[in-house]
Motif scaffolding. Structure first.
Motif, PDB file in Angstrom:
ATOM      1  N   VAL A   1       0.826  -1.196   0.000  1.00  0.00           N
ATOM      2  CA  VAL A   1       0.000   0.000   0.000  1.00  0.00           C
ATOM      3  C   VAL A   1       0.873   1.263   0.000  1.00  0.00           C
ATOM      4  O   VAL A   1       1.962   1.287   0.573  1.00  0.00           O
ATOM      5  CB  VAL A   1      -0.953   0.009   1.215  1.00  0.00           C
ATOM      6  N   GLY A   2       0.385   2.298  -0.655  1.00  0.00           N
ATOM      7  CA  GLY A   2       1.099   3.570  -0.676  1.00  0.00           C
ATOM      8  C   GLY A   2       1.876   3.805  -1.953  1.00  0.00           C
ATOM      9  O   GLY A   2       2.279   4.934  -2.235  1.00  0.00           O
ATOM     10  N   ARG A   3       2.084   2.733  -2.732  1.00  0.00           N
ATOM     11  CA  ARG A   3       2.799   2.890  -3.990  1.00  0.00           C
ATOM     12  C   ARG A   3       1.802   3.128  -5.118  1.00  0.00           C
ATOM     13  O   ARG A   3       1.023   2.235  -5.452  1.00  0.00           O
ATOM     14  CB  ARG A   3       3.628   1.639  -4.284  1.00  0.00           C
ATOM     15  N   PRO A   4       1.783   4.314  -5.712  1.00  0.00           N
ATOM     16  CA  PRO A   4       0.852   4.576  -6.811  1.00  0.00           C
ATOM     17  C   PRO A   4       1.083   3.599  -7.964  1.00  0.00           C
ATOM     18  O   PRO A   4       2.210   3.148  -8.201  1.00  0.00           O
ATOM     19  CB  PRO A   4       1.185   6.014  -7.234  1.00  0.00           C
ATOM     20  N   GLN A   5       0.009   3.271  -8.657  1.00  0.00           N
ATOM     21  CA  GLN A   5       0.104   2.344  -9.785  1.00  0.00           C
ATOM     22  C   GLN A   5      -0.456   2.996 -11.043  1.00  0.00           C
ATOM     23  O   GLN A   5      -1.383   3.807 -10.974  1.00  0.00           O
ATOM     24  CB  GLN A   5      -0.699   1.076  -9.495  1.00  0.00           C
ATOM     25  N   ALA A   6       0.092   2.618 -12.157  1.00  0.00           N
ATOM     26  CA  ALA A   6      -0.439   3.013 -13.458  1.00  0.00           C
ATOM     27  C   ALA A   6      -0.745   1.739 -14.231  1.00  0.00           C
ATOM     28  O   ALA A   6       0.139   0.899 -14.438  1.00  0.00           O
ATOM     29  CB  ALA A   6       0.557   3.874 -14.223  1.00  0.00           C
ATOM     30  N   VAL A   7      -2.004   1.563 -14.618  1.00  0.00           N
ATOM     31  CA  VAL A   7      -2.445   0.355 -15.311  1.00  0.00           C
ATOM     32  C   VAL A   7      -2.914   0.738 -16.712  1.00  0.00           C
ATOM     33  O   VAL A   7      -3.835   1.553 -16.865  1.00  0.00           O
ATOM     34  CB  VAL A   7      -3.585  -0.330 -14.541  1.00  0.00           C
ATOM     35  N   ASP A   8      -2.262   0.168 -17.714  1.00  0.00           N
ATOM     36  CA  ASP A   8      -2.673   0.424 -19.100  1.00  0.00           C
ATOM     37  C   ASP A   8      -3.884  -0.428 -19.435  1.00  0.00           C
ATOM     38  O   ASP A   8      -3.897  -1.647 -19.207  1.00  0.00           O
ATOM     39  CB  ASP A   8      -1.528   0.097 -20.057  1.00  0.00           C
ATOM     40  N   VAL A   9      -4.892   0.213 -19.960  1.00  0.00           N
ATOM     41  CA  VAL A   9      -6.091  -0.476 -20.420  1.00  0.00           C
ATOM     42  C   VAL A   9      -6.342  -0.038 -21.857  1.00  0.00           C
ATOM     43  O   VAL A   9      -5.659   0.839 -22.388  1.00  0.00           O
ATOM     44  CB  VAL A   9      -7.311  -0.142 -19.531  1.00  0.00           C
ATOM     45  N   GLN A  10      -7.326  -0.666 -22.496  1.00  0.00           N
ATOM     46  CA  GLN A  10      -7.571  -0.379 -23.901  1.00  0.00           C
ATOM     47  C   GLN A  10      -7.881   1.113 -24.098  1.00  0.00           C
ATOM     48  O   GLN A  10      -8.854   1.637 -23.554  1.00  0.00           O
ATOM     49  CB  GLN A  10      -8.735  -1.223 -24.416  1.00  0.00           C
ATOM     50  N   GLY A  11      -7.012   1.774 -24.833  1.00  0.00           N
ATOM     51  CA  GLY A  11      -7.252   3.169 -25.172  1.00  0.00           C
ATOM     52  C   GLY A  11      -6.825   4.181 -24.140  1.00  0.00           C
ATOM     53  O   GLY A  11      -7.020   5.384 -24.327  1.00  0.00           O
TER      54      GLY A  11
ATOM     55  N   MET B   1      -3.755   4.876 -10.047  1.00  0.00           N
ATOM     56  CA  MET B   1      -4.430   4.428  -8.828  1.00  0.00           C
ATOM     57  C   MET B   1      -3.564   4.749  -7.608  1.00  0.00           C
ATOM     58  O   MET B   1      -2.367   4.496  -7.606  1.00  0.00           O
ATOM     59  CB  MET B   1      -4.695   2.920  -8.912  1.00  0.00           C
ATOM     60  N   ARG B   2      -4.209   5.290  -6.584  1.00  0.00           N
ATOM     61  CA  ARG B   2      -3.514   5.580  -5.332  1.00  0.00           C
ATOM     62  C   ARG B   2      -4.423   5.179  -4.167  1.00  0.00           C
ATOM     63  O   ARG B   2      -5.609   5.534  -4.143  1.00  0.00           O
ATOM     64  CB  ARG B   2      -3.158   7.060  -5.224  1.00  0.00           C
ATOM     65  N   ASP B   3      -3.861   4.442  -3.203  1.00  0.00           N
ATOM     66  CA  ASP B   3      -4.612   3.986  -2.040  1.00  0.00           C
ATOM     67  C   ASP B   3      -4.196   4.761  -0.799  1.00  0.00           C
ATOM     68  O   ASP B   3      -3.007   5.055  -0.603  1.00  0.00           O
ATOM     69  CB  ASP B   3      -4.371   2.493  -1.796  1.00  0.00           C
ATOM     70  N   THR B   4      -5.167   5.064   0.049  1.00  0.00           N
ATOM     71  CA  THR B   4      -4.915   5.758   1.303  1.00  0.00           C
ATOM     72  C   THR B   4      -5.607   5.010   2.429  1.00  0.00           C
ATOM     73  O   THR B   4      -6.821   4.758   2.361  1.00  0.00           O
ATOM     74  CB  THR B   4      -5.444   7.205   1.258  1.00  0.00           C
ATOM     75  N   VAL B   5      -4.851   4.630   3.453  1.00  0.00           N
ATOM     76  CA  VAL B   5      -5.400   3.948   4.627  1.00  0.00           C
ATOM     77  C   VAL B   5      -5.949   4.991   5.590  1.00  0.00           C
ATOM     78  O   VAL B   5      -5.291   6.000   5.878  1.00  0.00           O
ATOM     79  CB  VAL B   5      -4.330   3.080   5.302  1.00  0.00           C
TER      80      VAL B   5
ATOM     81  N   LEU C   1     -10.238   2.001   3.832  1.00  0.00           N
ATOM     82  CA  LEU C   1      -9.370   2.279   2.688  1.00  0.00           C
ATOM     83  C   LEU C   1     -10.109   3.171   1.706  1.00  0.00           C
ATOM     84  O   LEU C   1     -11.291   2.959   1.421  1.00  0.00           O
ATOM     85  CB  LEU C   1      -8.984   0.968   1.996  1.00  0.00           C
ATOM     86  N   ARG C   2      -9.381   4.179   1.188  1.00  0.00           N
ATOM     87  CA  ARG C   2      -9.897   4.956   0.065  1.00  0.00           C
ATOM     88  C   ARG C   2      -8.989   4.736  -1.125  1.00  0.00           C
ATOM     89  O   ARG C   2      -7.772   4.936  -1.032  1.00  0.00           O
ATOM     90  CB  ARG C   2      -9.944   6.452   0.401  1.00  0.00           C
ATOM     91  N   SER C   3      -9.563   4.322  -2.243  1.00  0.00           N
ATOM     92  CA  SER C   3      -8.815   4.124  -3.478  1.00  0.00           C
ATOM     93  C   SER C   3      -9.249   5.189  -4.475  1.00  0.00           C
ATOM     94  O   SER C   3     -10.431   5.261  -4.835  1.00  0.00           O
ATOM     95  CB  SER C   3      -9.079   2.735  -4.060  1.00  0.00           C
ATOM     96  N   ASP C   4      -8.310   6.024  -4.895  1.00  0.00           N
ATOM     97  CA  ASP C   4      -8.590   7.079  -5.857  1.00  0.00           C
ATOM     98  C   ASP C   4      -8.070   6.657  -7.231  1.00  0.00           C
ATOM     99  O   ASP C   4      -6.886   6.354  -7.388  1.00  0.00           O
ATOM    100  CB  ASP C   4      -7.913   8.386  -5.423  1.00  0.00           C
ATOM    101  N   TRP C   5      -8.968   6.647  -8.216  1.00  0.00           N
ATOM    102  CA  TRP C   5      -8.634   6.228  -9.568  1.00  0.00           C
ATOM    103  C   TRP C   5      -8.856   7.381 -10.537  1.00  0.00           C
ATOM    104  O   TRP C   5      -9.862   8.092 -10.461  1.00  0.00           O
ATOM    105  CB  TRP C   5      -9.513   5.053 -10.014  1.00  0.00           C
ATOM    106  N   THR C   6      -7.920   7.551 -11.459  1.00  0.00           N
ATOM    107  CA  THR C   6      -8.058   8.527 -12.537  1.00  0.00           C
ATOM    108  C   THR C   6      -7.815   7.815 -13.863  1.00  0.00           C
ATOM    109  O   THR C   6      -6.749   7.238 -14.080  1.00  0.00           O
ATOM    110  CB  THR C   6      -7.055   9.684 -12.375  1.00  0.00           C
ATOM    111  N   TYR C   7      -8.802   7.847 -14.725  1.00  0.00           N
ATOM    112  CA  TYR C   7      -8.748   7.180 -16.023  1.00  0.00           C
ATOM    113  C   TYR C   7      -8.514   8.247 -17.086  1.00  0.00           C
ATOM    114  O   TYR C   7      -9.328   9.155 -17.269  1.00  0.00           O
ATOM    115  CB  TYR C   7     -10.075   6.454 -16.262  1.00  0.00           C
ATOM    116  N   VAL C   8      -7.382   8.156 -17.774  1.00  0.00           N
ATOM    117  CA  VAL C   8      -7.039   9.103 -18.836  1.00  0.00           C
ATOM    118  C   VAL C   8      -7.088   8.362 -20.175  1.00  0.00           C
ATOM    119  O   VAL C   8      -6.336   7.407 -20.392  1.00  0.00           O
ATOM    120  CB  VAL C   8      -5.637   9.709 -18.625  1.00  0.00           C
TER     121      VAL C   8
END
Length: 245
Positions: free
Chosen positions: A155-165, A170-174, A181-188
């Motif tokens: 936990v605490g390590r931001p992730q970048a996940v490639d998806v179609q297009g 993703m960032r998690d906060t305890v 847990l709060r998970s904040d996601w931003t889809y670009v």
């Protein structure tokens, strides 16, 4: 509106939540995992069935399957998946805290951290009590989630996940002393940017085992993966199984 009631979230982030590899994984687990112990003709209830990831392989294996989900959009996808696979499954739009055919099932499952959506611990206990009531005597509940002990390792390590297009950041906060847990996601995706925040309750193995017992389950066991391995420092998931006496 609670985050899990937002169909736009489920549709907008479906590529992240339900990537194609999950279908193959579900097929493998249903066929090989000793924790399922599936027998043809068994009555199975999938709480939080989503787009039918597990109901399809369960039905293919000969189970009599009911899937419950609150999202109309996900149930529509589940119907399409069942139609493509040529299987018959009962799909019900309902809150997982609501009773479904009391005593009507031999196995209840909750997969991919579909348990713990409610920030009120009493609501999560209500889900377990509902699952207990849905089981026939001797029936089992199988809950799969990211245990607090496993989650603490990354936990605490931001992730970048490639998806179609596009890409999802993703960032998690305890929160609240390791209880939520709060998970904040931003889809670009091109010029489109979509944000979402998901909230859930965090459970350790001991906490979830105690909650199972409070809901009335016996013979409660914790596993670290679907191969039945122990829940220890090598665990990948927290899988808890309990029996209705």
């Amino acid at each position: 509106m609670n985050w899990y009631e937002d169909d736009d979230l489920w549709v907008g982030f479906a590529d992240v939540m339900f990537p194609p590899r999950r279908e193959a994984e579900a097929e493998r687990l249903v066929g090989e995992s000793p924790l399922f112990g599936l027998v043809a003709g068994q009555r199975v209830l999938d709480l939080g069935c989503g787009p039918g990831t597990h109901v399809v392989p369960l039905a293919r294996a000969g189970a009599v399957v009911t899937g419950v989900d609150l999202s109309a959009a996900m149930l529509a996808r589940a119907r399409e998946a069942c139609s493509r696979a040529g299987v018959e499954v009962t799909l019900v739009r309902a809150d997982m805290r609501e009773p479904v055919a009391p005593g009507g099932f031999d196995l209840v499952i909750s997969m991919y951290t579909s348990f713990g959506y409610f920030t009120d611990p009493g609501d999560n206990l209500a889900v377990l009590r509902n699952a207990h009531a849905a089981l026939a005597p001797g029936g089992r509940l199988l809950v799969d989630l990211m245990g607090k002990e496993v989650f603490a390792g990354w936990v605490g390590r931001p992730q970048a996940v490639d998806v179609q297009g596009g890409t999802v950041f993703m960032r998690d906060t305890v929160l609240d002393g390791w209880t939520r847990l709060r998970s904040d996601w931003t889809y670009v995706r091109g010029a489109e940017v979509r944000h979402a925040s998901l909230h859930s309750t965090l459970y350790s193995a001991a906490e979830l085992r105690a909650l199972f017992a409070e809901a009335g389950f016996t013979d409660v066991e914790c596993f670290g993966d679907f191969d039945g391995s122990p829940y220890d420092n090598h665990a990948r998931r927290l899988i808890v199984r309990g029996t209705r006496a």
